[in-house]
Structures are given as structure tokens and as C-alpha cells.
Design a protein around this motif. Structure first.
Motif, short mmCIF file in Angstrom:
data_model
loop_
_atom_site.label_atom_id
_atom_site.label_comp_id
_atom_site.label_asym_id
_atom_site.label_seq_id
_atom_site.Cartn_x
_atom_site.Cartn_y
_atom_site.Cartn_z
N ALA A 1 0.84 -1.20 0.00
CA ALA A 1 0.00 0.00 0.00
C ALA A 1 0.87 1.25 0.00
O ALA A 1 0.62 2.20 -0.75
N ALA A 2 1.92 1.25 0.82
CA ALA A 2 2.80 2.42 0.89
C ALA A 2 3.51 2.65 -0.44
O ALA A 2 3.56 3.79 -0.93
N THR A 3 4.05 1.59 -1.04
CA THR A 3 4.74 1.78 -2.32
C THR A 3 3.76 2.20 -3.41
O THR A 3 4.12 3.01 -4.27
N GLY A 4 2.56 1.67 -3.38
CA GLY A 4 1.56 2.08 -4.37
C GLY A 4 1.25 3.56 -4.28
O GLY A 4 1.18 4.26 -5.30
N ILE A 5 1.09 4.05 -3.06
CA ILE A 5 0.77 5.46 -2.87
C ILE A 5 1.97 6.35 -3.23
O ILE A 5 1.82 7.37 -3.91
N ILE A 6 3.15 5.95 -2.79
CA ILE A 6 4.36 6.74 -3.07
C ILE A 6 4.62 6.81 -4.58
O ILE A 6 4.88 7.88 -5.13
N TRP A 7 4.55 5.66 -5.26
CA TRP A 7 4.82 5.64 -6.70
C TRP A 7 3.72 6.33 -7.49
O TRP A 7 3.98 6.81 -8.59
N SER A 8 2.51 6.38 -6.95
CA SER A 8 1.45 7.14 -7.63
C SER A 8 1.86 8.61 -7.71
O SER A 8 1.72 9.25 -8.74
N ARG A 9 2.36 9.12 -6.61
CA ARG A 9 2.81 10.51 -6.59
C ARG A 9 4.00 10.70 -7.54
O ARG A 9 4.04 11.65 -8.32
N TYR A 10 4.95 9.80 -7.48
CA TYR A 10 6.16 9.92 -8.30
C TYR A 10 5.82 9.91 -9.79
O TYR A 10 6.43 10.65 -10.57
N SER A 11 4.86 9.09 -10.19
CA SER A 11 4.54 8.97 -11.61
C SER A 11 3.98 10.26 -12.19
O SER A 11 3.98 10.44 -13.41
N LEU A 12 3.51 11.16 -11.34
CA LEU A 12 3.01 12.44 -11.82
C LEU A 12 4.06 13.54 -11.75
O LEU A 12 3.84 14.64 -12.24
N VAL A 13 5.19 13.24 -11.15
CA VAL A 13 6.28 14.22 -11.03
C VAL A 13 7.32 14.03 -12.12
O VAL A 13 7.93 15.00 -12.57
N ILE A 14 7.52 12.80 -12.55
CA ILE A 14 8.55 12.52 -13.55
C ILE A 14 8.17 13.07 -14.91
O ILE A 14 7.02 13.40 -15.15
N ILE A 15 9.16 13.19 -15.77
CA ILE A 15 8.93 13.63 -17.14
C ILE A 15 9.36 12.48 -18.04
O ILE A 15 10.51 12.04 -17.94
N PRO A 16 8.53 11.97 -18.89
CA PRO A 16 7.15 12.38 -19.15
C PRO A 16 6.22 11.85 -18.06
O PRO A 16 6.50 10.81 -17.48
N LYS A 17 5.15 12.58 -17.79
CA LYS A 17 4.17 12.10 -16.83
C LYS A 17 3.64 10.77 -17.33
O LYS A 17 3.32 10.62 -18.50
N ASN A 18 3.56 9.81 -16.43
CA ASN A 18 3.17 8.47 -16.84
C ASN A 18 1.85 8.13 -16.17
O ASN A 18 1.82 7.66 -15.04
N TYR A 19 0.75 8.37 -16.87
CA TYR A 19 -0.57 8.17 -16.28
C TYR A 19 -0.91 6.69 -16.12
O TYR A 19 -1.67 6.34 -15.22
N SER A 20 -0.36 5.82 -16.95
CA SER A 20 -0.64 4.40 -16.75
C SER A 20 0.08 3.90 -15.51
O SER A 20 -0.46 3.07 -14.77
N LEU A 21 1.28 4.40 -15.24
CA LEU A 21 1.98 4.06 -14.00
C LEU A 21 1.22 4.60 -12.80
O LEU A 21 1.11 3.94 -11.77
N PHE A 22 0.66 5.81 -12.93
CA PHE A 22 -0.15 6.38 -11.86
C PHE A 22 -1.36 5.49 -11.57
O PHE A 22 -1.63 5.16 -10.42
#
Length: 156
Positions: free
Chosen positions: A96-117
Motif C-alpha cells: 500500500a505504501a509503495t503504491g501510494i508513493i509511486w502514484s505521486r512519483y509517476s506524476l512528477v517525472i517527465i514524461p508524466k506516466n498516467y498508466s503508471l499512476f
């Protein structure tokens, strides 16, 4: 002495739109992958070209990693059928923690990765549901234990 104002330097042209490049490794797997992508490249219809050439498109790991990560979501959903006493709270907490953390990260990286989010959001949510089930089971067990302690033992 006259001070002439000099015009500002010309603005450089904008960079070309990024496109998915071939993998840059040197191993046999890279050559095989680049060969498969090159073969598929010829058959991609014009309407699908923007997705195909996107920096997080099917030619990159940014596309395939989230696709395979949906397996964690499927496993979490199938675990809903498991009895609550077999749920590992530490594993669910970590996922759960990694899912939430990586959800945030996927919107910060370039290119934004909405499928990863999306996949990380679902991993986090399914594990939070599992944690809720385990916590409710734990509370029910505590209530049963208290009832057993309050009930006087019948002696003969």
C-alpha cells in the motif's frame, strides 16, 4: 561616448518533439527487442502513431512496466477471497505504501506516466482494502477474547 542599446540575442528554436528512441543497450536482448520494434513499426496505423511514438509509449519500458504491474492488482483482488486471518499486514502495508508513493512519483517525472499512476493507485487501494479486512478481523478476535474472559467458567 554613446551607449547604444544592443538588441537581445535571438531566441533558439524550440526542441523537436520527443519521440521514443530504440533501446541503447548492446546485448542480445536489446538487439532482439529493437528488431521486434522495428518490425512492428511498419504496421502501426497513422492514427496510432502518436501513441506509438510517445515518450511513455509501447516502445519504452515506461509503457510495459505498468502493464505487467497490473498483475499485482489482480493478485490483490484475488486475495479478497482469502480468509482474513491469512492476510499479512506487513506485506499489505508495504504494498500500500509503495503504491501510494509511486502514484505521486509517476506524476512528477517527465514524461508524466498516467498508466503508471493508475496501476500504482490501484495497487495501493487494493492493499488498503486488505489492511481494512485484516484490521476488522483483529478487532473481532479481540471482542471474542473479551467475551470469553467475561463468561464465567462452568465447573463441576
Amino acid at each position: 561616448m554613446s551607449t547604444a542599446v544592443q538588441p537581445p540575442p535571438p531566441v533558439p528554436p524550440p526542441p523537436p518533439p520527443s519521440s521514443a528512441a530504440a533501446a541503447a543497450g548492446k546485448g542480445i536482448h536489446t538487439k532482439l527487442y529493437n528488431g521486434m520494434i522495428g518490425a512492428c513499426d511498419k504496421f502501426v496505423p497513422a492514427k496510432m502513431r502518436p501513441l506509438w511514438m510517445h515518450p511513455a509509449g509501447p516502445k519504452t519500458i515506461f509503457f510495459w512496466a505498468p502493464i505487467f504491474k497490473w498483475g499485482l492488482v489482480a493478485a490483490g483482488l484475488s486475495d479478497l477471497a482469502r480468509p482474513a486471518d491469512t492476510i499479512s499486514m506487513s506485506s499489505c502495508s508495504a504494498l500500500a505504501a509503495t503504491g501510494i508513493i509511486w502514484s505521486r512519483y509517476s506524476l512528477v517525472i517527465i514524461p508524466k506516466n498516467y498508466s503508471l499512476f493508475a496501476v500504482n493507485l490501484f495497487v495501493g487501494l487494493t492493499q488498503l482494502v486488505q489492511l481494512g479486512r485484516a484490521y476488522n478481523y483483529y478487532l473481532d478476535q479481540e471482542k471474542l477474547k473479551k467475551k470469553q474472559e467475561e463468561k464465567p467458567a462452568v465447573t463441576q
